[in-house]
Design a protein around this motif. Structure first.
Motif, PDB file in Angstrom:
ATOM      1  N   ASP A  58       0.867  -1.188   0.000  1.00  0.00           N
ATOM      2  CA  ASP A  58       0.000   0.000   0.000  1.00  0.00           C
ATOM      3  C   ASP A  58       0.901   1.235   0.000  1.00  0.00           C
ATOM      4  N   ALA A  59       0.984   1.874  -1.153  1.00  0.00           N
ATOM      5  CA  ALA A  59       1.955   2.959  -1.357  1.00  0.00           C
ATOM      6  C   ALA A  59       1.473   4.309  -0.841  1.00  0.00           C
ATOM      7  N   HIS A  60       0.354   4.333  -0.126  1.00  0.00           N
ATOM      8  CA  HIS A  60      -0.205   5.635   0.255  1.00  0.00           C
ATOM      9  C   HIS A  60      -1.105   5.478   1.487  1.00  0.00           C
ATOM     10  N   VAL A  61      -0.525   5.673   2.663  1.00  0.00           N
ATOM     11  CA  VAL A  61      -1.311   5.596   3.911  1.00  0.00           C
ATOM     12  C   VAL A  61      -0.913   6.742   4.844  1.00  0.00           C
ATOM     13  N   ALA A  90       3.727  -4.404   3.199  1.00  0.00           N
ATOM     14  CA  ALA A  90       4.495  -3.158   3.321  1.00  0.00           C
ATOM     15  C   ALA A  90       3.594  -1.973   2.982  1.00  0.00           C
ATOM     16  N   VAL A  91       3.801  -0.887   3.713  1.00  0.00           N
ATOM     17  CA  VAL A  91       3.090   0.362   3.435  1.00  0.00           C
ATOM     18  C   VAL A  91       4.126   1.467   3.224  1.00  0.00           C
ATOM     19  N   VAL A  92       3.706   2.509   2.515  1.00  0.00           N
ATOM     20  CA  VAL A  92       4.535   3.714   2.443  1.00  0.00           C
ATOM     21  C   VAL A  92       3.694   4.871   2.989  1.00  0.00           C
ATOM     22  N   GLY A 353      -9.267   2.261   4.746  1.00  0.00           N
ATOM     23  CA  GLY A 353      -9.239   1.206   3.725  1.00  0.00           C
ATOM     24  C   GLY A 353      -8.019   0.306   3.761  1.00  0.00           C
ATOM     25  N   ILE A 354      -7.180   0.474   4.772  1.00  0.00           N
ATOM     26  CA  ILE A 354      -5.886  -0.224   4.789  1.00  0.00           C
ATOM     27  C   ILE A 354      -6.043  -1.748   4.816  1.00  0.00           C
TER      28      ILE A 354
END
Ligand code: ZN
Length: 471
Positions: A58-61, A90-92, A353-354
């Protein structure tokens, strides 16, 4: 001798779907094997009837982000635990600076807040205006040369993606600064991530909304004061700066056809370095959500759009105009949302929404015939890793991190708040049900979700130093 062997599953990657067993050693994928190959292993996971995917990225949290309405409701422990339960490995997230603070100092401060992360993560650097207004003209603040000079050190520290806002007073950068920042980002082979809305025009429309005798209680005004034309215009300006600078750019949270067409047009004109992101809220919901008495919950920017835009988003995903699906997870409790119930302009913007992205995109995309299994993995797992420079993630191949999801297409999952793990008391997808959900999740070889239960430990997530390897 493997540490972990995943057997009997159907391996799904961005390119292919194949029956295979997977061997893991020291947190890395060690072998992709013909099913039934005899092997010794410490631990065995039977994935019969399931898909085995690379862990979703998830590139946008926005976890524990400070806003005018307090912090976003998820901290790094609750947010990343919910992510893991949804198949995300992984998240960014973001680093924002306080006045006078360097990017490096802000990174150090932000890393302190991430200590309880349960999965790996990267951090985008936000480039905000940091100079005082011009003393004679009072002209808007600009981004200083000193700030831009910090971009190379940020990149060396592993933050190669930079957020630039074209909207929001105090955050938005002027056109010249957009170009200057992109030139500096290009120097480090980075990626500029753009919030593309025309902030000045939005402020005028929002003020006018109050004067025209409309009820500010009516949350559809949120969408009316952020029209698609306004988003289109900002995208065009961002693409112009990308062309002039040669920088790679990713336009964040595209939810309308007009904005997506700017990305498509850029590609047609020979600008391969312009990329687009959309989010599940633009694929699952429409602006009708803003019309009811609970409309304030679905206030986010850019706003939800009419059905025709949603339909266009689905088509643009398979035609590769939109490259990735991220969530822009920005959770607020109902109490926080309700603080603005008398005036839509005071509602904290953002939807959660994660945890729901992978399952929801399987339900609405794969099961409804709008995405292939491979499209689904490309959009949620592989392409986000490539674009944001998570070079050891997003693929299943020897040497890559053993970040894996065993996705059971037969599981039923309700998306009610009581079934989810974010630290909020509502769900953006109440009333929806998914057939298919992540059953087990492996992060660097370690089972952290087993049979839909989180079994990992707090603080095991690593900060990942990223580097973009696209040409
Ligand atoms: Zn965001």
């Amino acid at each position: 001798m493997f540490d972990l062997l995943i057997t009997n599953g159907t391996l799904v990657t961005a390119e292919m779907t194949v029956q295979a067993d997977l061997g893991v050693i020291n947190g890395k994928v060690a072998a992709v094997l013909t099913p039934g190959t005899p092997c010794e292993t410490q631990e065995r996971l039977d994935a019969a009837g399931c898909y085995v995917l690379p862990g979703a990225i998830d590139a946008h949290v926005h976890l524990h982000m400070r806003t005018a309405n307090g912090y976003t409701a998820d901290d790094w422990r609750t947010g990343t635990t919910a992510a893991a339960l949804g198949g995300v490995t992984a998240v960014v997230d973001f680093v924002e600076t306080t006045p006078g603070e360097s990017l490096q100092d802000a990174l150090g401060r932000r890393l302190e807040e991430t200590r309880e992360a349960v999965i790996d993560f990267g951090l985008h650097m936000t480039i905000q205006p940091d100079e005082d207004p011009h003393p004679q003209t009072g002209f808007m603040r600009r981004v200083s040369d000193a700030r831009l000079a910090q971009i190379s050190a940020a990149s060396e520290a592993g933050c190669v993606t930079f957020k630039l806002y074209m909207a929001y007073p105090g955050l938005q950068v002027r056109d010249g600064d957009l170009l200057r920042a992109m030139c500096a980002i290009r120097e480090v082979n980075g990626l500029a991530c753009i919030h593309a809305e025309n902030g000045e025009l939005i402020e005028v429309l929002r003020q006018a909304a109050g004067r025209a005798g409309e009820s500010l209680h009516d949350t559809i005004l949120h969408a009316r004061t952020r029209p698609t034309m306004n988003e289109y215009e900002a995208c065009t300006r961002a693409v112009t700066c990308a062309a002039l600078s040669g920088s790679r750019i990713l336009i964040f949270h595209i939810g309308c056809a007009a904005a997506a067409q700017v990305v498509a047009g850029a590609r047609q004109r020979g600008l391969p370095n312009v990329f687009g992101e959309t989010c599940p809220q633009y694929l699952a919901l429409t602006e009708d959500a803003l019309k009811g008495s609970t409309g304030c919950r679905w206030i986010c920017a850019p706003p939800l759009r009419p059905q025709a835009d949603q339909d266009a988003m689905w088509r643009l995903l398979t035609s590769h105009v939109l490259d990735i699906i991220s969530t822009d997870h920005c959770p607020f409790t109902l109490a926080q949302k309700d603080e603005g119930s008398d005036d839509f302009r005071l509602v904290p913007g953002g939807v959660p929404g994660i945890e729901t992205r992978l399952g929801l995109m399987h339900e609405l995309g794969v099961r409804r015939g709008r995405l292939s299994l491979n499209d689904w993995v490309r959009l949620c797992c592989t392409r986000p890793a490539e674009l944001t420079g998570l070079v050891s993630k997003g693929r299943i191949a020897p040497g890559y991190d053993a970040d894996l999801v065993v996705f059971d297409p037969a599981l039923h999952k309700s998306l009610e708040a009581s079934e989810l793990h974010s630290a909020i008391d509502w769900s953006a997808y109440e009333g929806m049900t998914c057939t298919g959900w992540p059953r087990d999740v492996v992060s660097r070889g370690e089972l952290i979700v087993r049979q839909q239960r989180f079994v990992g430990h707090t603080g095991r997530g690593h900060f990942v130093r990223r580097a973009i390897e696209l040409q």
